[in-house]
Structure formats: structure tokens, C-alpha cells
Design a protein around this motif. Structure first.
Motif, PDB file in Angstrom:
ATOM      1  N   SER A 173       0.940   7.714  -6.043  1.00  0.00           N
ATOM      2  CA  SER A 173      -0.047   8.451  -6.394  1.00  0.00           C
ATOM      3  C   SER A 173       0.071   9.950  -5.878  1.00  0.00           C
ATOM      4  N   VAL A 174       0.745  10.288  -4.655  1.00  0.00           N
ATOM      5  CA  VAL A 174       1.087  11.227  -4.112  1.00  0.00           C
ATOM      6  C   VAL A 174       2.075  11.898  -4.969  1.00  0.00           C
ATOM      7  N   ALA A 175       3.057  11.284  -5.404  1.00  0.00           N
ATOM      8  CA  ALA A 175       4.141  11.987  -6.123  1.00  0.00           C
ATOM      9  C   ALA A 175       3.616  12.426  -7.357  1.00  0.00           C
ATOM     10  N   GLY A 219       6.611   4.991   5.936  1.00  0.00           N
ATOM     11  CA  GLY A 219       7.419   4.756   4.834  1.00  0.00           C
ATOM     12  C   GLY A 219       8.778   5.545   5.017  1.00  0.00           C
ATOM     13  N   GLU A 220       8.872   6.725   5.089  1.00  0.00           N
ATOM     14  CA  GLU A 220       9.888   7.752   5.471  1.00  0.00           C
ATOM     15  C   GLU A 220      10.595   7.252   6.834  1.00  0.00           C
ATOM     16  N   ARG A 275       0.781  -1.086  -0.090  1.00  0.00           N
ATOM     17  CA  ARG A 275      -0.028  -0.005   0.220  1.00  0.00           C
ATOM     18  C   ARG A 275       0.884   1.060  -0.105  1.00  0.00           C
ATOM     19  N   PHE A 276       1.974   1.120   0.839  1.00  0.00           N
ATOM     20  CA  PHE A 276       2.932   2.512   0.762  1.00  0.00           C
ATOM     21  C   PHE A 276       3.451   2.815  -0.734  1.00  0.00           C
ATOM     22  N   ALA A 285      -5.336   7.813   5.848  1.00  0.00           N
ATOM     23  CA  ALA A 285      -4.535   6.689   5.708  1.00  0.00           C
ATOM     24  C   ALA A 285      -3.478   6.985   4.831  1.00  0.00           C
ATOM     25  N   ILE A 286      -3.368   7.675   3.770  1.00  0.00           N
ATOM     26  CA  ILE A 286      -2.510   7.854   2.900  1.00  0.00           C
ATOM     27  C   ILE A 286      -1.405   8.435   3.570  1.00  0.00           C
TER      28      ILE A 286
END
Length: 302
Positions: A13-15, A41-42, A6-7, A33-34
Motif C-alpha cells: 500500500s505504501v509503495a 521489514g527493512e 501485515r508487513f 503502525a505502518i
């Protein structure tokens, strides 16, 4: 079922959208959630992936690296999936085609209609682009194959087949030029002209004809859109210049007459079916390409 975490899906998508809110709308996932997945992840990678700015999110150098590789992993996974489908004998999937505006009517829509009947599991996505950017879209892996006008040599570009279309004058059937079998470019000085502009592929050829014929055309109208040029000619504004590919439908129906330019050095407009030589195509893409190749001469026969 998504293969990647999911990450990674959320990150890509965010990028792409530069905004968690827009990515949330696209994915139909809660923004919280995103955001949580991005932060996790970071933390796991030990480096920030985005700069948080008032205007939105911008990739850091680490984020750019992950984004580039993430897109590549996604493409490669899609290729693996299509290969697995081929092994199971499936004929389904999505095929992306880049094409110029000139092909939005004529033989290609008929081919796609027939494919829809014979292979309903294949989804065909057409991307109508300026001819100048089609080649790059193919090399960038954005489409499976391209129909390209006057292709130039490029690393990895393979022309599988091509067809040449003559350049000529287009006019109403009762126009004096319509009675001629062919005509020299110099007649442009005798009639009101409707001329193509950049980025249309044939505009460069017209510039060469002007130099060779020592004729400087002073058009009464011009356009960078093929349909507009045809509409102006149909309204009687003037004599136009296009390729036979551009006006096949109107010539067949009797709305317009096409008179080839007879100058010895005039070059035809080349329509080529091109693929990326390094890319392994899915079974669905190969099937669609085969159908296009099989009927590539259809426009000249109808």
C-alpha cells in the motif's frame, strides 16, 4: 482473513501511494503502525526498501523487486482462493471487466442486471477505458476479461468471440440522407459533418476512406467522445459518422437514423471478447463470460 503478513500488505500500500499517510487512510491503520512494520521489514531484509524524500517515499531497487513479486504473490493467492471456492461449488467473488465507452449503454448493462439477480454473490467491477489501453490492462492482469474494439494481435491475447458492426452516417430522421438505404462516403462533401477524433477506434478507418475516396472532409465540429458526437447530431449541427454499436439505443428509439456506408472497401468495427490465454479464470469470471457470450448478438436483435 489476510493470508500474507501485515508487513507485506502495508508495504504494497505504501509503495502504491508513495506515502505512509495515504496508505494509512486507505488501510484505516495508524500511520505509526505502518511505519513500524516497514522499518522492521527493512531490518529483517537487511536493505532499505524506500528512499525518504521531502516529496514522499520512493522505492529503491530492492523495493521495486519486492513490490513486483509481492503483487504477483497477491494475484496468485487470489487465484488459489477462487479455485478453492470453485471446489466448494461457490459462485461468488469479484469480476473485473475492461470496456470502451460505447458499451456503457445497451446490452452489457442488461446482462449485468440479470447476473445481479441470478448470482447476487458476484460483484462486477467495470473499468471504462480508452480502447487503446484496454488490451494492455488485460495483459497486465488488471482485469479478468475485456471487450475490445478492433483488437490487434498480441502475445497471450485470446479472442473468444466477436461481432462486426457496420460504419455509417448518423442523422436526424428528417435529414435527406435518412431516406437512403446506404450512401457512399463521398457525400461528406455535400453536408456539414461532425467527425470523430483519436483515440476513437473508427477514426483510422475514416482516414482510409478519405484517401480511397479522394475526399478531404472539412468538419464543422469534431469530438473524441461518442456521446458528444451523438448530441451534436441530435441538435442538428451536422451529419455524423459512427458505428451501429455506438447508436443502437438512439436508432431503436427513433431519435437517430443509421445509414451504412456503401464503399466496397470499408471495414466494419469489430467488438471482441478477449481473455489472457495464460490466466486461469475464477468460476465467477467464467460464469460472467458465458453470459456475455450467450447474449453477444443481442444488440443486433433489439
Amino acid at each position: 482473513m489476510p493470508v500474507f503478513s501485515r508487513f507485506l500488505r502495508y508495504f504494497l500500500s505504501v509503495a502504491q501511494y508513495g506515502s505512509i499517510r495515504k496508505a494509512s487512510e486507505h488501510l484505516r491503520i495508524a500511520a505509526s503502525a505502518i511505519d513500524r512494520q516497514i522499518l522492521h521489514g527493512e531490518e529483517a531484509l537487511g536493505t532499505p526498501l524506500f528512499e525518504r524524500l521531502p516529496s514522499g517515499l520512493r522505492l529503491t531497487a530492492a523495493g521495486e523487486l519486492l513490490y513486483t513479486n509481492g503483487k504477483q504473490w497477491t494475484r496468485e493467492m487470489q487465484e488459489v482462493r477462487t479455485q478453492l471456492e470453485d471446489m466448494r461449488g461457490l459462485r461468488r467473488g469479484q469480476v473485473d471487466i475492461a470496456l470502451p465507452d460505447a458499451l456503457t449503454t445497451g446490452f452489457l448493462p442488461r446482462i449485468l442486471k440479470d447476473l445481479r439477480k441470478s448470482h447476487p454473490g458476484i460483484t462486477i467491477c467495470t473499468h471504462v477505458l480508452d480502447n487503446a489501453v484496454i488490451q494492455q490492462a488485460l495483459i497486465n492482469g488488471e482485469v479478468d476479461f475485456a471487450l475490445l474494439l478492433n483488437p490487434t494481435q498480441a502475445r497471450g491475447l485470446l479472442v473468444r468471440t466477436h461481432i462486426d458492426y457496420p460504419l455509417g452516417f448518423i442523422c436526424l430522421p428528417d435529414h435527406p440522407v435518412a431516406q437512403q438505404k446506404n450512401a457512399r462516403f463521398s457525400i461528406c462533401a455535400e453536408y456539414p459533418m461532425v467527425m470523430p477524433q483519436q483515440p476513437l477506434a473508427l477514426q483510422r478507418q475514416i482516414e482510409i476512406l478519405e484517401i480511397d475516396s479522394n475526399v478531404s472532409v472539412q468538419p464543422v465540429a469534431s469530438s473524441d467522445n461518442i456521446q458528444m458526437i451523438k448530441s451534436l447530431v441530435l441538435e442538428g449541427v451536422g451529419l455524423g459518422i459512427l458505428s451501429m454499436l455506438d447508436v443502437m439505443k438512439e436508432v431503436t428509439s427513433g431519435e437517430l437514423t443509421f445509414v451504412p456506408i456503401s464503399n466496397r472497401d470499408v471495414s466494419p468495427l469489430t467488438l471482441a471478447l478477449c481473455v489472457d490465454q495464460a490466466r486461469q479464470l475464477s468460476g465467477a469470471a467464467r460464469l460472467v463470460i458465458a453470459e456475455v457470450e450467450k447474449t453477444f448478438l443481442a444488440p443486433l436483435e433489439t
